[in-house]
Write a protein that holds these residues in place. Structure first.
Motif, short mmCIF file in Angstrom:
data_model
loop_
_atom_site.label_atom_id
_atom_site.label_comp_id
_atom_site.label_asym_id
_atom_site.label_seq_id
_atom_site.Cartn_x
_atom_site.Cartn_y
_atom_site.Cartn_z
N UNK A 1 -3.84 0.57 -8.05
CA UNK A 1 -4.09 0.92 -6.66
C UNK A 1 -4.84 -0.22 -5.98
N UNK A 2 -4.42 -0.60 -4.79
CA UNK A 2 -5.06 -1.70 -4.08
C UNK A 2 -5.74 -1.17 -2.82
N UNK A 3 -6.70 -1.91 -2.28
CA UNK A 3 -7.44 -1.44 -1.11
C UNK A 3 -6.53 -0.96 0.02
N UNK A 4 -6.92 0.17 0.57
CA UNK A 4 -6.13 0.78 1.64
C UNK A 4 -5.22 1.88 1.16
N UNK A 5 -4.94 1.93 -0.16
CA UNK A 5 -4.09 2.99 -0.69
C UNK A 5 -4.76 4.34 -0.48
N UNK A 6 -3.98 5.33 -0.03
CA UNK A 6 -4.52 6.66 0.24
C UNK A 6 -3.74 7.69 -0.57
N UNK A 7 -4.48 8.61 -1.19
CA UNK A 7 -3.88 9.63 -2.06
C UNK A 7 -4.37 10.99 -1.62
N UNK B 1 0.83 -1.21 0.00
CA UNK B 1 0.00 0.00 0.00
C UNK B 1 0.86 1.25 0.00
N UNK B 2 1.95 1.21 0.72
CA UNK B 2 2.80 2.39 0.84
C UNK B 2 3.45 2.76 -0.49
N UNK B 3 3.55 1.82 -1.42
CA UNK B 3 4.20 2.09 -2.70
C UNK B 3 3.14 2.37 -3.75
N UNK B 4 2.73 3.62 -3.83
CA UNK B 4 1.71 4.00 -4.79
C UNK B 4 2.26 3.89 -6.21
N UNK B 5 1.44 3.45 -7.17
CA UNK B 5 1.90 3.25 -8.55
C UNK B 5 2.04 4.59 -9.29
#
Length: 674
Positions: free
Chosen positions: A635-641, A607-611
């Protein structure tokens, strides 16, 4: 084997497909081929690498064919036969004015011109008793005259046929004798309810569309057979369900919001699966139009009176979808007072926006988004967009109002956003809803670029951009059950109704619905029924759609309670001091089919490594800011932008303005706090 949904829109034809065994998903978006919509269907299948003969078991299709035929008056000549004295009902209408203070307004042409409207001598009473029998000799003469004038279909609408359709059936039999095979629509079967204007216009719409839709569906079926398709073809209906293609040929008036209805089905799925968001404003911004509807507790709101045009009511039950001319192709222009305007005229698919390089010369919303850096210059590899041509077109508009190209582009986008926000306000105000009680679901290829600004204008706190927003209506086509809405005139004060007799009326409607569903090949145990009634307080001139329990009916008290609650919800007021009355009874017969559900994904340390795809300057409030661009598909569940940011999906794009915050939920939807 694949189940496919296809939405033929004004600019793009969208496709969504899933394999019911493996869960594999395929999507496609191609330009609509307006000269032959069938070509666009197969263009989408080809783009998704789908071979109809080998891989395809089901197609659910939505289309704008019916709507466009009526709006453009592009259908074979139709004739109307009605009761003497009612020849001009469909042209007189309700005598309302579209623009109260405009003395120069011109009413739209009636669907059937006066020279093709004929009267015959007949009369039934309001209770269905024969006052004057149908004059068969005159009716035959009228039929011969209409045919000689080129009529290729007939609408038969007599004044009190809602009470008894015997004279209409007799006239239909005469037409069949004189001209076998010519399509005929009669009002007592189309919508057997009182008030002649809506019943007449709905019957006219069916008659006008019968040859148009039969031709389109026959060409589509033939093309599919030639390519070896042996599966099931169903058509999206305006009421939020589907029906077999043969039924669609017979009931074409139920297809007028066919495409957008798929998006409402997707929004209904979101209201059932997204945490704490049971009330949703469904919005769909395509290339030509912007559609709005309301979803509450897992279902779209239904209306029984939709205006095709000003004073042209369509009274078949359908999702309450409002459309305005605001899309990616909406053209920017300067009005007579020197003000910048946007839409409703659109560049459509051909020639399209200036940046498409297909001959377009007028600046559009898409051109403005490209100049502002919000749109990627290849649309995900679909086109090579000409940013310099877009900038020149925007500059030409800006020069006329004293704005530089960037300010003009922001102005175009801001006006478009407010046009869409106003459409949402009107749709919710008409149904007595407050936008602050809803989340906004953004669909369509262009929707995500505008959604946050629209939400801020409305005071809506949350925006949802679902995983398949770019092909939302096509996705929705795979989520819809078979559905038939059947209605019967039933005028009676509630206190005079007999529960047993009322149960018999609903039982008859349910048997009719079961017969229609049975034609689709579904078993009886897959059918469920939803009962409703059109009700009002005695003395009122309008009705409220009232949901009722499925029965059996033992007492009338629950019906009264449901009506008062429905009236309060719609109008903000209800009173038990006034007696309710029935106007009509309705049953929705629903046959369940297999649906696709995206498999929830698990979040992990990635999650910490955003695409991150890169960075580009994007204009916000007049200033170009370095803005990260992410591949939303990864982006996978839990990803925050955190905004500002641009998220690029397969067939759409989402722009997060500064101050916004987004997270991916377990169903892969983007949830934005604005």
């Amino acid at each position: 084997m694949l189940r496919v949904g296809i939405d033929v829109g004004g600019t793009f034809t969208d496709l969504f497909a899933f394999d019911r065994d493996t869960g594999e998903v395929r999507t496609a978006k191609v330009l609509t081929t307006k000269t032959n919509l069938v070509d666009g269907v197969f263009g989408a299948l080809k783009a998704a690498d789908i071979e109809p003969s080998q891989m395809l078991e089901f197609i659910g299709q939505g289309s704008t064919t019916a709507t466009n035929a009526l709006i453009e008056r592009n259908f074979p000549p139709a004739a109307l036969i009605t009761t003497e004295g009612f020849r001009d009902t469909i042209e007189i209408g309700r005598q309302r004015r579209a623009h109260l203070y405009d003395p120069y307004q011109v009413k739209e042409r009636p669907l059937i011109p006066r020279r093709m409207r004929f009267t015959v001598d007949e009369r039934l009473s309001a209770s269905g008793e024969v006052v004057r029998p149908l004059d068969r000799t005159r009716t035959k003469a009228v039929i011969d005259r209409a045919l000689a004038m080129g009529a290729q279909s007939f609408a038969v609408a007599f004044i009190n046929a809602y009470a008894d359709g015997r004279h209409e059936r007799e006239a239909r039999d005469l037409i069949a004798e004189v001209a076998p095979g010519v399509p005929v629509a009669i009002s007592s079967e189309t919508r057997p309810v009182f008030r002649e204007l809506g019943r007449f216009t709905t019957t006219v719409i069916r008659a006008a569309l019968l040859p148009v839709m039969a031709s389109y569906f026959e060409r589509l079926e033939q093309a599919l057979r030639e390519r070896g398709f042996a599966g099931t073809l169903t058509i999206i209906k305006s009421n939020g369900g589907t029906m077999a293609v043969q039924a669609a040929k017979e009931r074409p008036e139920e297809l007028l919001e066919s495409g957008p209805a798929g998006g409402v089905a997707y929004a209904a799925l979101l209201s059932r699966t997204v945490a704490r968001q049971t009330n949703i404003i469904h919005t769909d911004m395509g290339g030509t139009s912007f559609d709005v509807s309301v979803v509450e507790d897992g279902a779209g709101l239904i209306t029984h009176e939709h205006d095709l045009g000003w004073d042209v009511p369509l009274i078949t039950p359908m999702l309450d979808i409002r459309s305005v001319g605001s899309g990616g192709g909406s053209i920017a222009w300067i009005d007579g007072g020197g003000s910048l305007r946007v839409g409703p005229r659109s560049a459509g698919a051909d020639p399209g926006p200036v940046c498409y390089g297909r001959g377009g010369a007028e600046a559009t919303v898409t051109d403005a988004n490209l100049v502002l850096g919000r749109l990627e210059a290849t649309l995900g590899g679909k086109f090579d967009l000409d940013i310099e041509a877009a900038r020149r077109a925007i500059a030409a508009v800006g020069e006329r109002v004293g704005l530089d190209p960037v300010a003009a582009a922001e102005g175009i986008v801001a006006i478009c956003n407010e046009n869409m926000a106003q459409a949402i306000r009107a749709a919710l105000a008409d149904r007595g809803r407050d936008p602050r009680d809803f989340a906004l679901a953004s669909f369509g290829g262009a929707g995500g670029m505008h959604a946050c600004w629209i939400a801020r204008s409305l005071g809506v706190p949350v925006v949802i951009v679902p995983a398949y927003a770019g092909v939302a209506s096509a996705f929705g086509a795979t989520q819809m059950d078979i559905r038939y809405d059947i209605e019967r005139f039933y005028y009676k004060p509630l206190h005079d109704a007999d529960p047993a007799a009322l149960e018999d009326e609903f039982g008859a409607l349910e048997r009719d619905g079961a017969d229609l569903i049975g034609r689709e090949g579904l078993s009886a145990d897959s059918i469920r029924f939803e009962r409703t009634a059109q009700m009002r307080y005695e003395g009122q001139s309008y009705e409220v759609l009232t949901p009722l329990d499925t029965g059996p009916i033992a007492t009338l008290e629950p019906i009264a309670k449901s009506f008062h609650e429905a009236h309060l919800r719609e109008y903000g007021v209800a009173s038990e001091d006034f007696a309710p009355a029935f106007v009509s009874l309705g049953v929705a017969a629903i046959g369940a089919v297999q649906h696709f559900r995206p498999a929830p994904q698990r979040s992990d340390e990635a999650v910490a490594r955003l695409p991150l795809k890169g960075e580009r300057p994007v204009v916000f409030d007049g200033t170009a800011r370095p803005t990260p661009v992410y591949d939303a598909r990864q982006l996978i569940p839990g990803a925050r932008i955190q905004g500002p940011a641009v998220l690029e999906h397969a067939h759409s794009c989402t722009v997060l303005p500064p101050g916004s915050d987004a997270v991916i939920d377990p169903e892969s939807n983007l949830i934005i706090t604005v």
